[in-house]
Design an enzyme around this catalytic site. Sequence first.
Site, PDB file in Angstrom:
ATOM      1  N   TRP A 287       0.860  -1.234  -0.134  1.00 21.25           N
ATOM      2  CA  TRP A 287      -0.138  -0.026   0.040  1.00 21.25           C
ATOM      3  C   TRP A 287       0.816   0.927  -0.027  1.00 21.25           C
ATOM      4  O   TRP A 287       2.037   1.434   0.529  1.00 21.25           O
ATOM      5  CB  TRP A 287      -0.774  -0.080   1.338  1.00 21.25           C
ATOM      6  CG  TRP A 287      -1.734   1.310   1.448  1.00 21.25           C
ATOM      7  CD1 TRP A 287      -1.117   2.416   2.249  1.00 21.25           C
ATOM      8  CD2 TRP A 287      -2.900   1.374   0.849  1.00 21.25           C
ATOM      9  NE1 TRP A 287      -2.130   3.549   2.141  1.00 21.25           N
ATOM     10  CE2 TRP A 287      -3.257   2.919   1.455  1.00 21.25           C
ATOM     11  CE3 TRP A 287      -4.018   0.975   0.340  1.00 21.25           C
ATOM     12  CZ2 TRP A 287      -4.457   3.584   1.194  1.00 21.25           C
ATOM     13  CZ3 TRP A 287      -5.212   1.520   0.298  1.00 21.25           C
ATOM     14  CH2 TRP A 287      -5.340   2.987   0.847  1.00 21.25           C
ATOM     15  N   MET A 288       0.261   2.274  -0.738  1.00 16.78           N
ATOM     16  CA  MET A 288       1.192   3.401  -0.887  1.00 16.78           C
ATOM     17  C   MET A 288       0.099   4.670  -0.927  1.00 16.78           C
ATOM     18  O   MET A 288      -1.067   4.608  -1.465  1.00 16.78           O
ATOM     19  CB  MET A 288       2.064   3.767  -2.113  1.00 16.78           C
ATOM     20  CG  MET A 288       2.427   5.290  -2.314  1.00 16.78           C
ATOM     21  SD  MET A 288       3.460   5.398  -3.472  1.00 16.78           S
ATOM     22  CE  MET A 288       2.638   5.268  -4.795  1.00 16.78           C
ATOM     23  N   ASN A 289       0.073   5.528   0.045  1.00 16.58           N
ATOM     24  CA  ASN A 289      -0.802   7.028  -0.164  1.00 16.58           C
ATOM     25  C   ASN A 289      -0.138   8.233  -0.329  1.00 16.58           C
ATOM     26  O   ASN A 289       0.694   8.282  -0.993  1.00 16.58           O
ATOM     27  CB  ASN A 289      -2.068   7.014   0.898  1.00 16.58           C
ATOM     28  CG  ASN A 289      -1.715   6.642   2.329  1.00 16.58           C
ATOM     29  OD1 ASN A 289      -1.118   5.694   2.556  1.00 16.58           O
ATOM     30  ND2 ASN A 289      -1.950   7.730   3.043  1.00 16.58           N
ATOM     31  N   ASP A 290      -0.339   9.156   0.603  1.00 21.02           N
ATOM     32  CA  ASP A 290       0.173  10.528   0.622  1.00 21.02           C
ATOM     33  C   ASP A 290       1.414  10.665   0.336  1.00 21.02           C
ATOM     34  O   ASP A 290       2.391  10.008   0.788  1.00 21.02           O
ATOM     35  CB  ASP A 290      -0.159  11.225   1.823  1.00 21.02           C
ATOM     36  CG  ASP A 290      -1.668  11.142   2.294  1.00 21.02           C
ATOM     37  OD1 ASP A 290      -2.465  10.339   1.567  1.00 21.02           O
ATOM     38  OD2 ASP A 290      -1.972  11.803   3.144  1.00 21.02           O
TER      39      ASP A 290
ATOM     40  N   GLN B 257       3.539   7.907   2.330  1.00 15.70           N
ATOM     41  CA  GLN B 257       2.759   6.909   3.222  1.00 15.70           C
ATOM     42  C   GLN B 257       2.772   5.401   2.493  1.00 15.70           C
ATOM     43  O   GLN B 257       2.424   5.195   1.465  1.00 15.70           O
ATOM     44  CB  GLN B 257       1.465   7.473   3.276  1.00 15.70           C
ATOM     45  CG  GLN B 257       1.245   8.792   4.151  1.00 15.70           C
ATOM     46  CD  GLN B 257       1.501   8.868   5.597  1.00 15.70           C
ATOM     47  OE1 GLN B 257       0.810   8.622   6.400  1.00 15.70           O
ATOM     48  NE2 GLN B 257       2.746   9.077   6.080  1.00 15.70           N
TER      49      GLN B 257
ATOM     50  N   TRP C  35       2.130   9.674  10.209  1.00 17.97           N
ATOM     51  CA  TRP C  35       1.149  10.061   9.211  1.00 17.97           C
ATOM     52  C   TRP C  35       1.842  11.212   8.426  1.00 17.97           C
ATOM     53  O   TRP C  35       3.209  11.539   8.534  1.00 17.97           O
ATOM     54  CB  TRP C  35      -0.338  10.428   9.741  1.00 17.97           C
ATOM     55  CG  TRP C  35      -0.984   9.204  10.257  1.00 17.97           C
ATOM     56  CD1 TRP C  35      -0.480   7.766  10.237  1.00 17.97           C
ATOM     57  CD2 TRP C  35      -2.261   9.190  10.735  1.00 17.97           C
ATOM     58  NE1 TRP C  35      -1.539   7.159  10.683  1.00 17.97           N
ATOM     59  CE2 TRP C  35      -2.564   7.713  10.932  1.00 17.97           C
ATOM     60  CE3 TRP C  35      -3.369  10.143  10.789  1.00 17.97           C
ATOM     61  CZ2 TRP C  35      -3.957   7.515  11.466  1.00 17.97           C
ATOM     62  CZ3 TRP C  35      -4.486   9.652  11.252  1.00 17.97           C
ATOM     63  CH2 TRP C  35      -4.955   8.531  11.647  1.00 17.97           C
ATOM     64  N   SER C  36       0.975  11.859   7.749  1.00 21.39           N
ATOM     65  CA  SER C  36       1.446  12.818   6.678  1.00 21.39           C
ATOM     66  C   SER C  36       2.223  13.953   7.358  1.00 21.39           C
ATOM     67  O   SER C  36       1.953  14.398   8.466  1.00 21.39           O
ATOM     68  CB  SER C  36       0.415  13.348   5.736  1.00 21.39           C
ATOM     69  OG  SER C  36       0.082  12.290   4.868  1.00 21.39           O
TER      70      SER C  36
ATOM     71  N   ASP D 197      -1.201  16.678   9.337  1.00 18.78           N
ATOM     72  CA  ASP D 197      -0.479  17.123   8.213  1.00 18.78           C
ATOM     73  C   ASP D 197      -0.075  18.584   8.241  1.00 18.78           C
ATOM     74  O   ASP D 197      -0.400  19.408   7.552  1.00 18.78           O
ATOM     75  CB  ASP D 197      -1.662  16.795   7.098  1.00 18.78           C
ATOM     76  CG  ASP D 197      -2.238  15.529   7.294  1.00 18.78           C
ATOM     77  OD1 ASP D 197      -1.757  14.668   7.611  1.00 18.78           O
ATOM     78  OD2 ASP D 197      -3.334  15.544   6.546  1.00 18.78           O
TER      79      ASP D 197
ATOM     80  N   ASP E 258     -11.621  15.773   3.653  1.00 15.39           N
ATOM     81  CA  ASP E 258     -11.783  14.465   4.228  1.00 15.39           C
ATOM     82  C   ASP E 258     -13.315  13.939   4.016  1.00 15.39           C
ATOM     83  O   ASP E 258     -13.566  12.670   3.661  1.00 15.39           O
ATOM     84  CB  ASP E 258     -11.666  14.383   5.659  1.00 15.39           C
ATOM     85  CG  ASP E 258     -11.695  13.081   6.348  1.00 15.39           C
ATOM     86  OD1 ASP E 258     -11.285  12.049   5.600  1.00 15.39           O
ATOM     87  OD2 ASP E 258     -11.957  12.910   7.251  1.00 15.39           O
TER      88      ASP E 258
END
Length: 411
Positions: free
Chosen positions: A44-47, A63, A106-107, A173, A261
């Site tokens: 998994w990859m996100n921000d 992330q 987190w970010s 963030d 969000d």
Amino acid sequence: LQFPQLESSHHVYNFYQETDQVLDVDPNQQPYRTSYHFQPPKNWMNDPNGPLVYKGLYHLFYQYNPNGAVWGNIVWAHSTSTDLINWKPHRHAIYPSQRSDINGCWSGSATILRDDKPVILYTGIDPDKKQVQNIAVPKNISDPFLTEWVKSNLNPVVEPTTLNKINASSFRDPTTAWLGQDGIWRMIIGSKRRRRGLAVLYRSRDFMHWIKAQHPLHSVADNGMWECPDFFPVSINGKNGLDTSTLSEIGVKHVLKVSLDDTRHEYYTIGTYNRATDRYVPDEGSVESDSGLRYDYGKFYASKTFFDSVKNRRILWGWINESSSVEHDLKKGWSGVQAIPREIWLDKSGKQLIQWPVAELEKLRAKKVELHNTMLKKRITNQRFRSHSFTSRRNGFVQCIAARYKKKQRF
């Protein structure tokens, strides 16, 4: 920036090391993996997090779940590049190792200090599931790859309290910080109060001790939590990017981008930043909601820009999440890609941003074909065709660029 009794964040955890393994699946059985978008070999990859350029190298943190193809166990993975196209992976830069981030890293963002030292601000999740803000710096600033990072033993440097009345589950963030004419650093953190989105403003003289301002940089009622805020200056006189700490107020506008969000869409406004009052005011006519201006009207979220001091431009990264199911992600062994990096600048109208894939992408072109004084003809064999068009949305309307033919067509 000095930390007493520094603790390395690179204690080796064996179960994290599998990130360097390549997918066991035959690439021919992975039709949805991209050829030149950034993505790790698996999981998994996100921000996108903390993009920056340091000693001529581009850095992208992101992330990442080292243990699976779905969200969870989040760390900051790290890769470097000389051209924004070809990337070298490194071991994870930041992962849970302190009380202030034990439930996830987190970010956040990266800032270049006045002595050209990079520093990272990021959100950690503590044992009480509170969202708190932490700091990390390179262990060795002479290393252009920045492969090791250390965390302050003062973390968290910003946290929700009963006194500041910040929502502990909606406070995350931090942005790239900017330096004011008074020598004081500023940053904003996304939050909300009931249904009001907030860009909470903090100030610091030493980048370590942060004080919450009495008012947010900006806020808007009824659009919910503001994730991944981004705040940066743009020139009204050309395409060149500006350093986030640009002090000039002449020929400069500012952009505030937030990720909603509630809708999983982003919007941005262009406006004026009053340095005396530390308030941002969008230009008249700016729409401050999900129906406002967006970088992208497809799958694109949690975007982050950085100033490329090497080529004097501002570059935009954004996360693309597929519409596949969890079951499908688990089967293929990965989820998420980063959008192609884009250069962005202010349109001549001053009302919107222009963006274009970074010029380095042209290196991927091959087998050049040139035709001179040649007329190209195409026979239409089926009148009941659908026109393929390129669509761009600007100022609330859609422009379609499509082929037009004399014969009557059905769309």
